[in-house]
Design an enzyme around this catalytic site. Sequence first.
Site, PDB file in Angstrom:
ATOM      1  N   LYS A  55       0.836  -1.200   0.000  1.00 11.76           N
ATOM      2  CA  LYS A  55       0.000   0.000   0.000  1.00 11.76           C
ATOM      3  C   LYS A  55       0.868   1.246   0.000  1.00 11.76           C
ATOM      4  O   LYS A  55       0.674   2.157  -0.803  1.00 11.76           O
ATOM      5  CB  LYS A  55      -0.925   0.000   1.223  1.00 11.76           C
ATOM      6  CG  LYS A  55      -1.849   1.202   1.259  1.00 11.76           C
ATOM      7  CD  LYS A  55      -3.021   1.014   2.218  1.00 11.76           C
ATOM      8  CE  LYS A  55      -2.611   1.061   3.672  1.00 11.76           C
ATOM      9  NZ  LYS A  55      -3.778   1.096   4.576  1.00 11.76           N
ATOM     10  N   GLU A  83      10.601  -5.500   3.084  1.00 12.33           N
ATOM     11  CA  GLU A  83      10.672  -6.874   2.606  1.00 12.33           C
ATOM     12  C   GLU A  83      10.210  -6.974   1.157  1.00 12.33           C
ATOM     13  O   GLU A  83      10.820  -7.662   0.331  1.00 12.33           O
ATOM     14  CB  GLU A  83       9.788  -7.801   3.458  1.00 12.33           C
ATOM     15  CG  GLU A  83      10.319  -8.102   4.850  1.00 12.33           C
ATOM     16  CD  GLU A  83       9.845  -7.113   5.893  1.00 12.33           C
ATOM     17  OE1 GLU A  83       9.437  -5.982   5.511  1.00 12.33           O
ATOM     18  OE2 GLU A  83       9.892  -7.460   7.089  1.00 12.33           O
ATOM     19  N   GLY A 142      -4.228  -3.056   5.985  1.00 14.47           N
ATOM     20  CA  GLY A 142      -3.629  -4.248   5.384  1.00 14.47           C
ATOM     21  C   GLY A 142      -4.320  -5.536   5.775  1.00 14.47           C
ATOM     22  O   GLY A 142      -4.631  -6.380   4.937  1.00 14.47           O
ATOM     23  N   ARG A 143      -4.593  -5.691   7.064  1.00 10.91           N
ATOM     24  CA  ARG A 143      -5.146  -6.967   7.531  1.00 10.91           C
ATOM     25  C   ARG A 143      -6.613  -7.150   7.178  1.00 10.91           C
ATOM     26  O   ARG A 143      -7.175  -8.217   7.379  1.00 10.91           O
ATOM     27  CB  ARG A 143      -4.924  -7.110   9.026  1.00 10.91           C
ATOM     28  CG  ARG A 143      -5.459  -5.966   9.858  1.00 10.91           C
ATOM     29  CD  ARG A 143      -4.894  -6.046  11.269  1.00 10.91           C
ATOM     30  NE  ARG A 143      -5.264  -4.938  12.120  1.00 10.91           N
ATOM     31  CZ  ARG A 143      -4.588  -3.798  12.228  1.00 10.91           C
ATOM     32  NH1 ARG A 143      -3.517  -3.591  11.506  1.00 10.91           N
ATOM     33  NH2 ARG A 143      -4.977  -2.859  13.065  1.00 10.91           N
ATOM     34  N   GLU A 149      -3.216  -8.230  15.571  1.00 14.61           N
ATOM     35  CA  GLU A 149      -2.718  -6.898  15.217  1.00 14.61           C
ATOM     36  C   GLU A 149      -3.799  -5.843  15.456  1.00 14.61           C
ATOM     37  O   GLU A 149      -3.501  -4.702  15.788  1.00 14.61           O
ATOM     38  CB  GLU A 149      -2.242  -6.860  13.760  1.00 14.61           C
ATOM     39  CG  GLU A 149      -1.469  -5.581  13.419  1.00 14.61           C
ATOM     40  CD  GLU A 149      -0.743  -5.644  12.085  1.00 14.61           C
ATOM     41  OE1 GLU A 149       0.492  -5.606  12.078  1.00 14.61           O
ATOM     42  OE2 GLU A 149      -1.413  -5.736  11.032  1.00 14.61           O
ATOM     43  N   HIS A 174      -4.024 -35.386  16.660  1.00 14.87           N
ATOM     44  CA  HIS A 174      -2.848 -36.225  16.889  1.00 14.87           C
ATOM     45  C   HIS A 174      -1.662 -35.376  17.336  1.00 14.87           C
ATOM     46  O   HIS A 174      -0.523 -35.831  17.276  1.00 14.87           O
ATOM     47  CB  HIS A 174      -2.501 -36.996  15.624  1.00 14.87           C
ATOM     48  CG  HIS A 174      -3.564 -37.957  15.226  1.00 14.87           C
ATOM     49  ND1 HIS A 174      -3.458 -39.313  15.441  1.00 14.87           N
ATOM     50  CD2 HIS A 174      -4.785 -37.769  14.674  1.00 14.87           C
ATOM     51  CE1 HIS A 174      -4.555 -39.918  15.005  1.00 14.87           C
ATOM     52  NE2 HIS A 174      -5.377 -39.005  14.536  1.00 14.87           N
ATOM     53  N   LYS A 232      10.991  -1.626  13.846  1.00 14.30           N
ATOM     54  CA  LYS A 232      11.495  -1.077  12.582  1.00 14.30           C
ATOM     55  C   LYS A 232      12.641  -0.108  12.825  1.00 14.30           C
ATOM     56  O   LYS A 232      13.667  -0.145  12.142  1.00 14.30           O
ATOM     57  CB  LYS A 232      10.367  -0.330  11.851  1.00 14.30           C
ATOM     58  CG  LYS A 232       9.464  -1.204  11.019  1.00 14.30           C
ATOM     59  CD  LYS A 232       8.530  -0.316  10.163  1.00 14.30           C
ATOM     60  CE  LYS A 232       7.328  -1.117   9.685  1.00 14.30           C
ATOM     61  NZ  LYS A 232       6.322  -0.279   9.025  1.00 14.30           N
TER      62      LYS A 232
END
Lengths: 531, 531
Positions: free
Chosen positions: B210, B216, B267-268, B354, B385, B500
């Site tokens: 965005k 990254e 974003g999420r 978040e 399991h 950051k």
Amino acid sequence: MEDNWKDWKKTKAFEKLRDLAQNPYDLTTPNALRERVAKYICRSHSFSLHYAGQRVDDSVLDCFQDLADECRLVEQFAGMRKGAVMNRIIGFESENRRVLHTACRDLFMESPREPVATRQAKKEIEKVRVFLEDLESGKLTNESGEAFTTFLHIGIGGSDLGPRCVFEALRSFGVKGRDVHFISNVDPDDAAAVLSRIDLARTLVCIVSKSGTTLETLANETLVRKALSEKGLDPALHCLAVTGEGSPMDDPGNYLRSFYMYDYIGGRYSSTSMVGIVMLGFYLGFEQVMGFLQGASKMDYEAENQKILENMPLLLAMLGIWNHNFLGFPTLAVLPYSQALHRFPAHLQQCDMESNGKSVTRNGEDVSYKTGPIVWGEPGTNGQHAFYQLLHQGTEIVPVEFIGFRRSQYGIDMEIDGTSLQLKLLANLQAQSLALATGQKSDNPNRRFPGNRPNSILLADRLTPETMGMLLALYEAKIVFQGFLWNINSFDQEGVQLGKALAGRFLGYMKGKSNIDDSLESEILQASKIE
Amino acid sequence: MEDNWKDWKKTKAFEKLRDLAQNPYDLTTPNALRERVAKYICRSHSFSLHYAGQRVDDSVLDCFQDLADECRLVEQFAGMRKGAVMNRIIGFESENRRVLHTACRDLFMESPREPVATRQAKKEIEKVRVFLEDLESGKLTNESGEAFTTFLHIGIGGSDLGPRCVFEALRSFGVKGRDVHFISNVDPDDAAAVLSRIDLARTLVCIVSKSGTTLETLANETLVRKALSEKGLDPALHCLAVTGEGSPMDDPGNYLRSFYMYDYIGGRYSSTSMVGIVMLGFYLGFEQVMGFLQGASKMDYEAENQKILENMPLLLAMLGIWNHNFLGFPTLAVLPYSQALHRFPAHLQQCDMESNGKSVTRNGEDVSYKTGPIVWGEPGTNGQHAFYQLLHQGTEIVPVEFIGFRRSQYGIDMEIDGTSLQLKLLANLQAQSLALATGQKSDNPNRRFPGNRPNSILLADRLTPETMGMLLALYEAKIVFQGFLWNINSFDQEGVQLGKALAGRFLGYMKGKSNIDDSLESEILQASKIE
């Protein structure tokens, strides 16, 4: 010796730790980390554990040593390796078994800790060696004389999570032209999705079940055998078995080759047994598999060190106990800064939570303290853009175990703005660790970071078969040490039985639809419109 | 209206719930579930929520309604959809934005809730339609005139987890011959592994950020552009951009096509914006993508129902609050009995943790209660399991939200022992829910199940684009409702900033190796042998 476990709450060290926990080391004061970062490091063969970011000091560490000594943790571990019957509840019906997963990899010493089990392991490994040689030489091919290129591993739980995690971790080390797929879930879409992607004609199908009776695995085996037949392939020429000797699956007529595991190896500790090694052998080749086993074995020997500051699994175990039982944090996040380890947390969820999610002691008494934490995690830096918000500013405090490597696996990298991607990865790892520990003040309340969020970093040069073996064994031993201290049986799983029994009841009602009675189960199925 | 939120702790309903929580409904008494299983069901278009296994009764449910009313939760939700500035902290510097992810899918009504944002969304969707048409007609091909078969989606956090989860969930619905891969992590091995598996010549690379500045994502874009160039391919003919209009990435010269998202979409919450839709459009085709959006939109409208027993997201939110704040359980396990949903918990970890992993209210005051829980999970039956041992018998109690579907996606199944795999899957789901709720007595203390472990089941007929859209929107709305009640800003993420900043400092020291000073950061790097 097993009948006389010390109650850890009655030790002096426990008392002292409880007092120390009232006022644990404050990581947020100025210079709180100075000197600690060079001092609080535990080193093993290839890993270093950096624990300056944990809320411990020398007094706490001294108590760890005392507690480990008083409860004879290392002695118990050594006893386990020699074949003590550790998997039992004294005075009650239980599995009553020895616990010898470590024997599977104790292959590199002249006198292994339990020679009989190691001899059995060596025999199976020799079968793997021959199997791989036969694949290589062309003695073992499909019906058309073509080489097998694909390995389809069918198992669930311990027969899936550990092997799959190790495969993903070592994907970059594979023999050229070979690939591995997995089916585990009884959800038919799991098999359907995988079968839509592979060429069955060139596929070896390996069915893994110690008991030879696992519902999901047998259902998927049946499904895949049918798919083979429908393609005109002979299932007996494609299927391998990994199972207990003498199990219902131990039937050479149905399988190309059979490999054995033994009842002294629990599923969640079985990655270094045939459960993992047949698949890994196919994918990595024999030499690299032996490197993996050697790494695990090295860590097992390190776990026998009485000095906690030199015994990484024991120290990791005690740091976990400190955070869970003394500081009161209910979960543990394991956050690998390595995409290859993306399934390591899922493996640990089984290995840790199935081992130590217990409420009775080895004497059958209710515990009066918390046992195993909830374990979860995803790789960094991905997680930084996801749940780290809660780690830094949430109301739940989450202890973190970071894992990182100085070098990448593929070695494909480039400099951007003066640093490689690998260095960016490591910078982020260190930054998160520091931020969680120290926090930050601000005039804007929404930009305050309380800090004192305990964490440690586990570092090695590179994720290889050998270091992966170490990592696996490190956490196995950590979990076992915690179980010893909590005085629980980390090797059974009675908690899965009730669900199995009830699933059988629901299936009964589903089969006899026409004659549905007024039981709770049938009421539930009707309310859910499942028929 | 936003400046005058009611403090939920000062409501009568809060008081009453606190009293009721002293003695919550006991699921372990004989016949405790009778009648409840048919009664405690909330139905929406395609889903039903079965909550008989929660420790609630009619009194508790009444309080839920009162609490929701007193705190005007539905009103706030409706306000959000109409464009209220919900993303802010009053009195302090903050993002100060509207929250309009719901507008991206509010495409099917004559009068959408926020017409301007919906108009913008429609414009972008039209660009996707044309893009897909151009791929179909052969107007858009690679340099050699071949069709693109592979889509490489590069993003992280919200630009990765949601889209990847939806892709995995709908993998069985793909256009024949098309596949999607993802790169997210700054770990160079992530890109290396993916690039080793795909044919770049036939690959569209979609970069999603965005801000157009995500470390990254830009690093991975650079890496992939280099790989394209090294193969003699022109990156500008392979790369697509999804970014904010006017961001540094909004540069048509570098990208084949650009698609926009807007600052009012977090974003999420962005899977139904261009962040997810370009990739899903390529993979599913236009019609199915519209079904996905329609499902999400339907759920948004349902979330506006004032009656909590008919408003599934609101009810799910309040059940979560009950378990977390009143009964005191710190985590939530989301356990889909659907292999296709294997990444849904990872998406929720971001969307939930978040959003609600916060410690200050919308007025900038410290909260005096717990906010968002730790969310985790893996698909069943696999988890059975693995970690279910702890769910049944551990000392940490974990509320569970099960998810299941009556029919499989592929429809490839067979009867074994009288039932299909799909029925076995459903039988297990029901059995686990029942076992957790009712528990079991036993003379063997190791075989006792305490029960009273709260859980609910979310059921639909089949996981399709439309039901996946509903599921996504259901949890988005649930999370938003919880944030409203806790009076926190569920739409910012200040907690990621410190990491950051510190990463930047570490990178600075890494670049200037030769001139390393005596700062804490350099001390840490030296102790870690990172250079």
